[in-house]
Scaffold this active site. Structure first.
Site, PDB file in Angstrom:
ATOM      1  N   GLY A 513     -51.019  14.093 -36.372  1.00  0.00           N
ATOM      2  CA  GLY A 513     -51.730  15.040 -35.567  1.00  0.00           C
ATOM      3  C   GLY A 513     -52.990  14.613 -35.039  1.00  0.00           C
ATOM      4  O   GLY A 513     -53.278  13.431 -35.347  1.00  0.00           O
ATOM      5  N   ARG A 514     -53.605  15.413 -34.204  1.00  0.00           N
ATOM      6  CA  ARG A 514     -54.884  14.741 -33.376  1.00  0.00           C
ATOM      7  C   ARG A 514     -55.646  15.979 -33.002  1.00  0.00           C
ATOM      8  O   ARG A 514     -55.327  16.959 -32.660  1.00  0.00           O
ATOM      9  CB  ARG A 514     -54.415  14.323 -32.173  1.00  0.00           C
ATOM     10  CG  ARG A 514     -55.354  13.497 -31.224  1.00  0.00           C
ATOM     11  CD  ARG A 514     -54.485  12.929 -30.182  1.00  0.00           C
ATOM     12  NE  ARG A 514     -54.039  11.390 -30.637  1.00  0.00           N
ATOM     13  CZ  ARG A 514     -54.694  10.380 -30.173  1.00  0.00           C
ATOM     14  NH1 ARG A 514     -55.940  10.353 -29.800  1.00  0.00           N
ATOM     15  NH2 ARG A 514     -54.059   9.291 -30.475  1.00  0.00           N
ATOM     16  N   GLY A 515     -57.037  15.947 -33.194  1.00  0.00           N
ATOM     17  CA  GLY A 515     -57.854  16.903 -32.759  1.00  0.00           C
ATOM     18  C   GLY A 515     -59.278  16.342 -32.485  1.00  0.00           C
ATOM     19  O   GLY A 515     -59.446  15.104 -32.229  1.00  0.00           O
ATOM     20  N   GLY A 518     -60.850  13.835 -35.126  1.00  0.00           N
ATOM     21  CA  GLY A 518     -60.501  12.637 -35.226  1.00  0.00           C
ATOM     22  C   GLY A 518     -58.581  12.808 -35.298  1.00  0.00           C
ATOM     23  O   GLY A 518     -58.254  13.887 -34.950  1.00  0.00           O
ATOM     24  N   VAL A 520     -55.060  12.536 -37.550  1.00  0.00           N
ATOM     25  CA  VAL A 520     -54.318  12.661 -38.714  1.00  0.00           C
ATOM     26  C   VAL A 520     -53.248  11.703 -38.712  1.00  0.00           C
ATOM     27  O   VAL A 520     -52.458  11.389 -38.065  1.00  0.00           O
ATOM     28  CB  VAL A 520     -54.062  13.980 -39.055  1.00  0.00           C
ATOM     29  CG1 VAL A 520     -53.565  14.307 -40.534  1.00  0.00           C
ATOM     30  CG2 VAL A 520     -55.146  14.906 -38.568  1.00  0.00           C
ATOM     31  N   LYS A 534     -57.209  12.198 -42.435  1.00  0.00           N
ATOM     32  CA  LYS A 534     -58.020  12.239 -41.233  1.00  0.00           C
ATOM     33  C   LYS A 534     -59.031  11.342 -40.888  1.00  0.00           C
ATOM     34  O   LYS A 534     -59.808  11.239 -42.005  1.00  0.00           O
ATOM     35  CB  LYS A 534     -58.429  13.825 -41.406  1.00  0.00           C
ATOM     36  CG  LYS A 534     -58.962  14.192 -40.038  1.00  0.00           C
ATOM     37  CD  LYS A 534     -59.255  15.785 -40.131  1.00  0.00           C
ATOM     38  CE  LYS A 534     -59.105  16.308 -38.532  1.00  0.00           C
ATOM     39  NZ  LYS A 534     -59.125  17.902 -38.503  1.00  0.00           N
ATOM     40  N   ASP A 627     -61.802  28.922 -36.296  1.00  0.00           N
ATOM     41  CA  ASP A 627     -60.853  28.208 -35.320  1.00  0.00           C
ATOM     42  C   ASP A 627     -59.526  28.541 -35.854  1.00  0.00           C
ATOM     43  O   ASP A 627     -58.639  27.632 -36.119  1.00  0.00           O
ATOM     44  CB  ASP A 627     -60.987  26.755 -35.033  1.00  0.00           C
ATOM     45  CG  ASP A 627     -60.197  26.184 -33.908  1.00  0.00           C
ATOM     46  OD1 ASP A 627     -59.713  26.951 -33.055  1.00  0.00           O
ATOM     47  OD2 ASP A 627     -59.966  24.919 -33.698  1.00  0.00           O
TER      48      ASP A 627
END
Ligand SMILES: *[C@@H]1O[C@H](CO)[C@@H](O)[C@H](O)[C@H]1NC(C)=O
Ligand SMILES: *[C@@H]1O[C@H](CO)[C@@H](O)[C@H](O)[C@H]1NC(C)=O
Ligand SMILES: *[C@@H]1O[C@H](CO)[C@@H](O)[C@H](O)[C@H]1NC(C)=O
Ligand SMILES: *[C@@H]1O[C@H](CO)[C@@H](O)[C@H](O)[C@H]1NC(C)=O
Ligand SMILES: *[C@@H]1O[C@H](CO)[C@@H](O)[C@H](O)[C@H]1NC(C)=O
Ligand SMILES: *[C@@H]1O[C@H](CO)[C@@H](O)[C@H](O)[C@H]1NC(C)=O
Ligand SMILES: *[C@@H]1O[C@H](CO)[C@@H](O)[C@H](O)[C@H]1NC(C)=O
Length: 792
Positions: A513-515, A518, A520, A534, A627
């Site tokens: 994952g990516r946010g 940062g 994951v 993360k 969010d």
């Protein structure tokens, strides 16, 4: 004495052949050890243990066995004491091995304070063995007495623990006399911990209310035998067992001690002079140990420190010692009109119920307490299994602790005219837990907490507050090492080293994952648990103290519908968070793959609401998610939803947000954002309620709010408008048909219409334009659960 031990230690290790000092590990018949002769100490041949007079206070000594230390600056770690409750005088006290074959300890040459009451016709010798056992041995090999048979608060490896032995904690850290806690085999042969302060007594491990077999124990095995093997495995005849974190090496020193705080801990170290580390403990949350803070007090724990505080209207009885607890500042009369109740959210007080009834309303429970003058308060708690409220009225407020995950509240009785201080009235709807725990920092710098600041950074993605902490980058490698060294891993919540996580993620190779904060990665921890790690962007790293303060708050949140944090890493510029890994990925992916039937969808909506309700819990820690979207709802193996990425937003103190216009900047994700974000209204928990409503609409319709056909107005509310319009268009039809119109076609009409309608109704309430018209998350849960139960 220290110098002597040191030399001895050096010698015995420097010379590789066994260094025989027979007079030094043994005492023969007719001789004695005197307190005044500094060198009168027995030392085991391997140099690990010593026995002699140990200072316990001013001119007060106990005859003891301790682990030698290689340095003079440390007093050895005591493992056994002969006369803990009756220390002897510094002058003229002696341990004598008499001709008759008994060992006596005499105070100032006269009174005998301790004796083995043994007798032998044969010559006898007192011997301190390499295992730390002091043995009184007759020349024919008969063991007349041994210290292993009468432990104090510690057992060593290979020391049997039986029905005839027990461990009693010491009174406090510096006071070796008998304390309040006991480890023993009870009448049913179950290994237990008991708290006994004379005034109060209770078993707290295993919990008193649990039957032995419910906690994996077996009663009535008369062999009543437990022991700790040299590899670090503890086994008991009642089927209780554990392995230490460092299981496997024989070369490690180990001791299992019932500590003065009532926790049973296994300590290990590699060699003499090393620091002891905890390699197992019975309680991760020390607040659950009975008596820790005394009566009329509340215990809180934040992964780092335990804290005791008096209940409002009470004062500490003994400033030095929490075990005495607190006493009320007022006298309770018997007139029920003179009282009011103060809510202590999520607090439990164990024991001393004069009444406990299932399915009791709050008012009935309150009245029950008002009618009895001996009632000091009551607990009203929700039972998830039965879906009802239970009422427990208390004659004493003991063993009180507060954890966010507890599903009940306690109300204490206070006189109406009793004036609460500001501090105390805050408790009523408390934000005291939110005040960040002081982190025990090894650095000299004052710990500064930046609690409430707003970094309004608009955009699609929420930018975590971590960003601002950049200003405070502090590289503290030393403190990192220090803080880690005394926690070998004692809780599930742990501090990881960067190297450990690098290894676990195989060099950060598997991205899941990516946010904006940062990336994951998937990781396999050393205990083979699968985790999601993360790694926060290095640009958004913060000072260690601030980071820890934050982590301890997030890590304390504990709810089945919130993703669980297992630990963190703060090393140099690296900041990583370790979470449980959820195999089914996010709600988003699952919706787009059309793999969710209506039942799963409903459960996901309910679970997500529960998780958010918990985050919003008014009286504890008010955390706005800000969010909420399907990407942030993860699904466990059985499709339990878990809300992720909370706490990276902003912790908000109640009231604070209304007065903080600076917070009113856009954050969140387009399509899910409440209208307040753009209309400059104050931001409250209702923004999450709105986003939740949109998520539920997405669950029902299968349509993403960011991809509604024909919806030109993409700023917000596209999906909401579509749903409302569709319902209006079908207003002449029957309700079920109206619902049918908006339902995700991939469900092919296979769903419980009534249930889906309930969900739709709730979602539409949540997406009301006027934030005051929206329900709270807990009202949503209630609405969904209520209907839910009616259908069963
Ligand atoms: C240790 O605690 C006991 C019991 O409270 C007390 O009587 C004794 O004086 C204390 N000893 C020291 C050295 O403080
Ligand atoms: C060791 O014992 C002495 C004598 O009681 C005491 O003064 C000293 O503080 C102790 N040192 C440590 C490190 O505990
Ligand atoms: C009782 O405990 C002993 C010693 O731990 C063990 O060997 C034995 O199997 C146990 N018996 C039962 C019936 O569990
Ligand atoms: C330890 O206890 C667990 C649970 O009671 C049991 O499954 C396990 O076999 C035990 N371990 C050993 C080595 O006996
Ligand atoms: C409580 O009652 C006692 C005796 O009746 C009295 O001495 C004491 O001052 C009272 N305390 C308070 C806080 O009113
Ligand atoms: C606590 O708050 C509730 C409602 O907010 C109020 O009814 C109650 O009187 C308060 N109790 C105290 C002791 O202030
Ligand atoms: C709880 O009490 C209410 C009212 O007395 C009753 O209607 C309800 O059936 C009870 N629920 C249970 C689970 O006993």
């Amino acid at each position: 004495m220290g110098t002597y031990l040191f030399i001895f230690y050096v010698l015995s290790f420097a010379i590789s052949s066994p260094f025989s000092l027979s007079e030094s590990d043994s005492l023969s018949r007719g001789s004695s050890l005197s307190l005044e002769r500094k060198n009168d100490v027995l030392t085991s041949r391997n140099g690990v243990f010593s026995a002699g007079f140990y200072p316990v206070g001013v001119n007060a000594y106990c005859f003891a066995i301790w682990f030698n230390e290689a340095s003079q600056n440390h007093n050895g770690t005591v493992v056994w004491m002969a006369n803990r409750d009756q220390p002897v005088n510094g002058k003229g006290s002696k341990l004598m091995l008499r001709e008759a074959g008994d060992l006596i300890l005499s105070d100032a040459g006269r009174t005998t304070v301790w004796a083995t009451t043994t007798f032998s016709l044969k010559p006898v010798q007192l011997h301190l063995s390499d295992s730390g056992n002091m043995v009184l041995l007759a020349s024919d090999g008969v063991v007349l007495w041994q210290s292993f048979d009468s432990p104090t608060d510690t057992i060593l490896t290979n020391q049997p623990f039986t029905r005839n032995t027990n461990l009693v904690s010491s009174r406090s850290r510096g006071n070796f006399s008998s304390g309040f806690y006991k480890l023993f085999f009870d009448g049913h042969d179950v290994l237990r911990l008991n708290f006994d302060s004379k005034a109060l007594s209770s078993n707290y491990w295993p919990p008193e209310w649990a039957l032995p077999w419910d906690v994996g124990r077996v009663a009535y095995n008369h062999s009543t035998f437990a022991w700790l093997d040299p590899l670090g495995y503890f086994d008991s005849s009642d089927k209780f067992n554990f392995s230490s974190e460092d299981y496997g090496s024989r070369l490690i020193h180990r001791r299992l001690r019932l500590d003065h705080d009532g926790n049973l801990r296994l300590y290990s170290r590699k060699s003499l002079g090393d620091r002891w580390v905890v390699s197992w403990q019975a309680f991760h949350n020390p607040c659950k140990i009975h008596g820790v803070c005394g009566p009329n007090s509340l215990c809180t724990f934040d992964h780092f420190d335990r804290k005791c505080s008096c209940l409002p209207g009470h004062q500490m009885k003994n400033r030095e010692d929490w075990s005495y607890g607190c006493e009320p500042d007022f006298n309770l009369s018997c007139d029920e009109n003179e009282y009011r109740f103060l809510k202590l959210p999520r607090a439990e007080f164990y024991g001393y119920d004069f009444h406990s009834s299932p399915n009791y309303t709050f008012t009935d429970c309150q009245n029950l307490c008002l009618q009895r003058c001996e009632c000091k308060g009551f607990e009203h708690s929700f039972s998830l299994d039965e879906g009802i409220f239970n009422c427990y009225t208390k004659t004493l407020l003991t063993n009180g602790y507060q954890v966010p995950s507890y599903s009940g509240d306690t109300y204490i009785k206070l006189p109406k005219n009793y004036h609460l201080s500001d501090e105390e009235s805050k408790l009523n709807c408390s934000d005291r837990v939110i005040t960040h725990a002081k982190i025990k920092s090894h650095e000299n710098q004052t710990v500064r907490f930046i609690l409430w600041f707003a970094t309004g950074i608009g955009g699609l993605e929420i930018i975590s507050i971590l960003f601002v902490w950049c200003l405070l980058i502090k590289t503290q490698q030393n403190s990192t090492a220090n803080a880690r060294s005394n926690v070998l891993v004692t809780t599930r919540f742990k501090r990881f080293s960067f190297a450990e996580l690098k290894k676990a993620t195989r060099g950060f190779s598997q991205e899941i994952g990516r946010g904006s904060e940062g990336i994951v990665y998937k990781a396999i921890l050393s205990d083979s648990r699968v985790a999601a790690v993360k790694r926060l962007n290095e640009a958004s790293c913060q000072g260690e103290a601030e980071f820890l303060a934050e982590i301890s708050t997030i890590g304390r949140l504990n709810h089945m519908n919130l993703i669980e944090m297992w630990g963190y890493c703060a090393e140099g510029n690296h900041r990583l968070l370790v979470y449980e890994y959820l195999e089914h990925g996010s709600l988003d992916e699952n919706l787009s793959r059309n793999v969710l039937d209506w039942k799963k969808r409903f459960e996901i909506a309910v679970g997500t609401a529960k998780g958010l309700a918990y985050l919003h819990e008014e009286c504890l820690e008010w955390i706005l998610h800000c969010d909420v979207k399907p990407q942030n709802v993860l699904l466990s193996s059985n499709y339990q939803p878990k809300v992720a990425d909370f706490g990276l937003s902003k912790l908000l103190k109640r009231g604070e947000l209304i007065n903080k216009p600076s917070f009113s900047r856009i954050r969140g994700t387009r399509g899910y954002m409440a209208p307040e974000w753009v209309t400059n209204q104050s931001i409250t928990s209702k923004v999450d309620v709105y986003s939740y409503g949109v998520v539920v609409l997405e669950i029902l319709t299968g349509k993403s709010p960011t991809a509604i056909d024909g919806a030109k107005d993409m700023k917000h509310g596209g999906l909401v408008k579509w749903v409302k319009q569709s319902l209006i268009d079908a207003s002449s039809s029957e309700t079920t048909l109206r619902v049918e119109k908006i339902m995700d076609p991939s469900m092919k009409g296979e769903y419980d219409a009534e249930k889906m309608e309930t969900l739709l109704r709730a979602a539409l309430e949540c997406v009301a334009e006027d934030k005051d018209a929206r329900p709270t998350m807990s009202q949503v849960v209630e609405a969904l659960l209520h209907d839910h139960e009616n259908y069963h």
